[in-house]
Scaffold this motif. Sequence first.
Motif, PDB file in Angstrom:
ATOM      1  N   THR A   1      84.907 -64.828  35.838  1.00 26.95           N
ATOM      2  CA  THR A   1      84.609 -64.685  37.254  1.00 26.95           C
ATOM      3  C   THR A   1      83.171 -64.221  37.477  1.00 26.95           C
ATOM      4  O   THR A   1      82.711 -63.245  36.889  1.00 26.95           O
ATOM      5  N   VAL A   2      82.469 -64.939  38.360  1.00 22.67           N
ATOM      6  CA  VAL A   2      81.123 -64.568  38.774  1.00 22.67           C
ATOM      7  C   VAL A   2      81.136 -64.406  40.296  1.00 22.67           C
ATOM      8  O   VAL A   2      81.575 -65.295  41.017  1.00 22.67           O
ATOM      9  N   PHE A   3      80.667 -63.258  40.755  1.00 28.12           N
ATOM     10  CA  PHE A   3      80.617 -62.992  42.191  1.00 28.12           C
ATOM     11  C   PHE A   3      79.245 -63.369  42.740  1.00 28.12           C
ATOM     12  O   PHE A   3      78.210 -62.974  42.185  1.00 28.12           O
ATOM     13  N   TYR A   4      79.269 -64.103  43.852  1.00 25.64           N
ATOM     14  CA  TYR A   4      78.027 -64.588  44.453  1.00 25.64           C
ATOM     15  C   TYR A   4      78.216 -64.757  45.957  1.00 25.64           C
ATOM     16  O   TYR A   4      79.296 -65.154  46.412  1.00 25.64           O
ATOM     17  N   HIS A   5      77.160 -64.450  46.700  1.00 26.92           N
ATOM     18  CA  HIS A   5      77.170 -64.716  48.138  1.00 26.92           C
ATOM     19  C   HIS A   5      75.855 -65.391  48.510  1.00 26.92           C
ATOM     20  O   HIS A   5      74.783 -64.997  48.008  1.00 26.92           O
ATOM     21  N   PRO A   6      75.886 -66.411  49.386  1.00 31.18           N
ATOM     22  CA  PRO A   6      74.640 -67.101  49.780  1.00 31.18           C
ATOM     23  C   PRO A   6      73.568 -66.174  50.347  1.00 31.18           C
ATOM     24  O   PRO A   6      72.375 -66.476  50.245  1.00 31.18           O
ATOM     25  N   LEU A   7      73.959 -65.044  50.918  1.00 31.57           N
ATOM     26  CA  LEU A   7      72.980 -64.113  51.463  1.00 31.57           C
ATOM     27  C   LEU A   7      72.103 -63.475  50.386  1.00 31.57           C
ATOM     28  O   LEU A   7      71.048 -62.919  50.695  1.00 31.57           O
ATOM     29  N   TYR A   8      72.538 -63.554  49.120  1.00 33.74           N
ATOM     30  CA  TYR A   8      71.721 -62.984  48.053  1.00 33.74           C
ATOM     31  C   TYR A   8      70.293 -63.530  48.111  1.00 33.74           C
ATOM     32  O   TYR A   8      69.326 -62.797  47.865  1.00 33.74           O
ATOM     33  N   SER A   9      70.172 -64.843  48.412  1.00 30.95           N
ATOM     34  CA  SER A   9      68.844 -65.469  48.458  1.00 30.95           C
ATOM     35  C   SER A   9      68.428 -65.886  49.865  1.00 30.95           C
ATOM     36  O   SER A   9      67.356 -66.465  50.037  1.00 30.95           O
ATOM     37  N   ALA A  10      69.248 -65.601  50.859  1.00 34.62           N
ATOM     38  CA  ALA A  10      68.953 -66.059  52.219  1.00 34.62           C
ATOM     39  C   ALA A  10      68.119 -65.062  53.015  1.00 34.62           C
ATOM     40  O   ALA A  10      67.703 -65.357  54.130  1.00 34.62           O
ATOM     41  N   LEU A  11      67.899 -63.894  52.451  1.00 36.66           N
ATOM     42  CA  LEU A  11      67.162 -62.865  53.180  1.00 36.66           C
ATOM     43  C   LEU A  11      65.731 -63.328  53.466  1.00 36.66           C
ATOM     44  O   LEU A  11      65.020 -63.762  52.569  1.00 36.66           O
ATOM     45  N   GLU A  12      65.322 -63.231  54.717  1.00 35.60           N
ATOM     46  CA  GLU A  12      63.976 -63.621  55.114  1.00 35.60           C
ATOM     47  C   GLU A  12      63.024 -62.456  54.890  1.00 35.60           C
ATOM     48  O   GLU A  12      63.182 -61.385  55.472  1.00 35.60           O
ATOM     49  N   LEU A  13      62.027 -62.678  54.039  1.00 38.29           N
ATOM     50  CA  LEU A  13      61.049 -61.645  53.713  1.00 38.29           C
ATOM     51  C   LEU A  13      59.655 -62.109  54.113  1.00 38.29           C
ATOM     52  O   LEU A  13      59.392 -63.315  54.206  1.00 38.29           O
ATOM     53  N   PRO A  14      58.740 -61.170  54.311  1.00 40.73           N
ATOM     54  CA  PRO A  14      57.366 -61.544  54.656  1.00 40.73           C
ATOM     55  C   PRO A  14      56.718 -62.383  53.556  1.00 40.73           C
ATOM     56  O   PRO A  14      57.086 -62.293  52.374  1.00 40.73           O
ATOM     57  N   LEU A  15      55.763 -63.218  53.949  1.00 43.80           N
ATOM     58  CA  LEU A  15      55.042 -64.041  52.988  1.00 43.80           C
ATOM     59  C   LEU A  15      54.412 -63.167  51.908  1.00 43.80           C
ATOM     60  O   LEU A  15      53.858 -62.118  52.186  1.00 43.80           O
ATOM     61  N   ARG A  16      54.549 -63.586  50.657  1.00 45.13           N
ATOM     62  CA  ARG A  16      54.017 -62.900  49.470  1.00 45.13           C
ATOM     63  C   ARG A  16      54.704 -61.566  49.188  1.00 45.13           C
ATOM     64  O   ARG A  16      54.168 -60.721  48.461  1.00 45.13           O
ATOM     65  N   HIS A  17      55.885 -61.361  49.749  1.00 45.96           N
ATOM     66  CA  HIS A  17      56.642 -60.155  49.412  1.00 45.96           C
ATOM     67  C   HIS A  17      56.929 -60.158  47.911  1.00 45.96           C
ATOM     68  O   HIS A  17      57.215 -61.203  47.319  1.00 45.96           O
ATOM     69  N   ARG A  18      56.893 -59.003  47.287  1.00 47.70           N
ATOM     70  CA  ARG A  18      56.974 -58.893  45.816  1.00 47.70           C
ATOM     71  C   ARG A  18      58.365 -59.153  45.269  1.00 47.70           C
ATOM     72  O   ARG A  18      58.517 -59.474  44.091  1.00 47.70           O
ATOM     73  N   PHE A  19      59.394 -59.030  46.077  1.00 45.81           N
ATOM     74  CA  PHE A  19      60.751 -59.202  45.555  1.00 45.81           C
ATOM     75  C   PHE A  19      61.094 -60.688  45.455  1.00 45.81           C
ATOM     76  O   PHE A  19      60.983 -61.429  46.442  1.00 45.81           O
TER      77      PHE A  19
END
Length: 300
Positions: A2-20
């Motif tokens: 089992t692998v837990f995943y949610h689309p929001l993991y990568s859907a977060l909108e961050l500022p351009l060139r944010h380090r994360f």
Amino acid sequence: MTVFYHPLYSALELPLRHRFPIAKYKLLKQEIAELGFTDFISPNKATNEQLQLCHSHEYVERFISGQLTDKEIKKMGFPWSNQLVERTLFSVGASIQASEYALKTQLAVNLSGGYHHAYNAYGSGFCIFNDLAVAAAHLINTEQASTVLIFDCDVHQGDGTAEICGSLDGVISCSIHCQQNFPRLKQHSDYDFSLNTGCSDNEYLKTVANALAFCIRLHQPDIILYNAGADICSQDELGYFDVRLEGVYQRDSLVLATCKQHSIPLMCALGGGYQRDTQKLVEVHKLLFQAIVDLYPHLV
């Protein structure tokens, strides 16, 4: 497995060139599907009650309602948004559920997590709530486990985990990290193994093997929560170690094989990784899943 995943993991909108490197989760999900990982479970959100096992009521409420100060938001590392709240609750909920699954099936993974810089009353270093501490406290609180080992192999010390777990009965914290790296002021885990800048494969792997064997022998944990940080890799811009890709694979294999040998359930969280080339970063994280395929082929 089992692998837990949610689309929001990568859907977060961050500022351009944010380090994360927010895109890494979606890309990794696609990559590991090619290895045979197709059983992805969407997690439930962590509840306020679960979060408050490790975090102050005031902090939980102020984060969720958007009442943090500008200084707190800057220290946290992400601009506050309702989307960030949702993503955070799903990420912590996934670590809780993955830990419960691991107790039943021996192995589970959260395709996020490892937010070890989050303290009781504030977030820090891209970490808002300390998912592994919360998961450990939840297992203890619900009497699903009596002893939980948080085995933190991210290159940065698990300072928030150390602070929180100091007051949690039954939760053992062990951190293997770069002494010269963030955070500047280290906390006291139950066990800290500090290695110097430039640490290479042999020294690193020997330390991981000895630390894990010691913790298992001394504490006999019911489950291990593993922070499988990819930032130990020599290619990582925020890592400072000189561990090759093969060394990362060997570390993950060592942890998996040791838990398998001792029949200790294992929950893996993704942890840090900060290469600006996201595809190369994904290749480092992918080594954990290659190790799982090699050691647990029947589960994939």
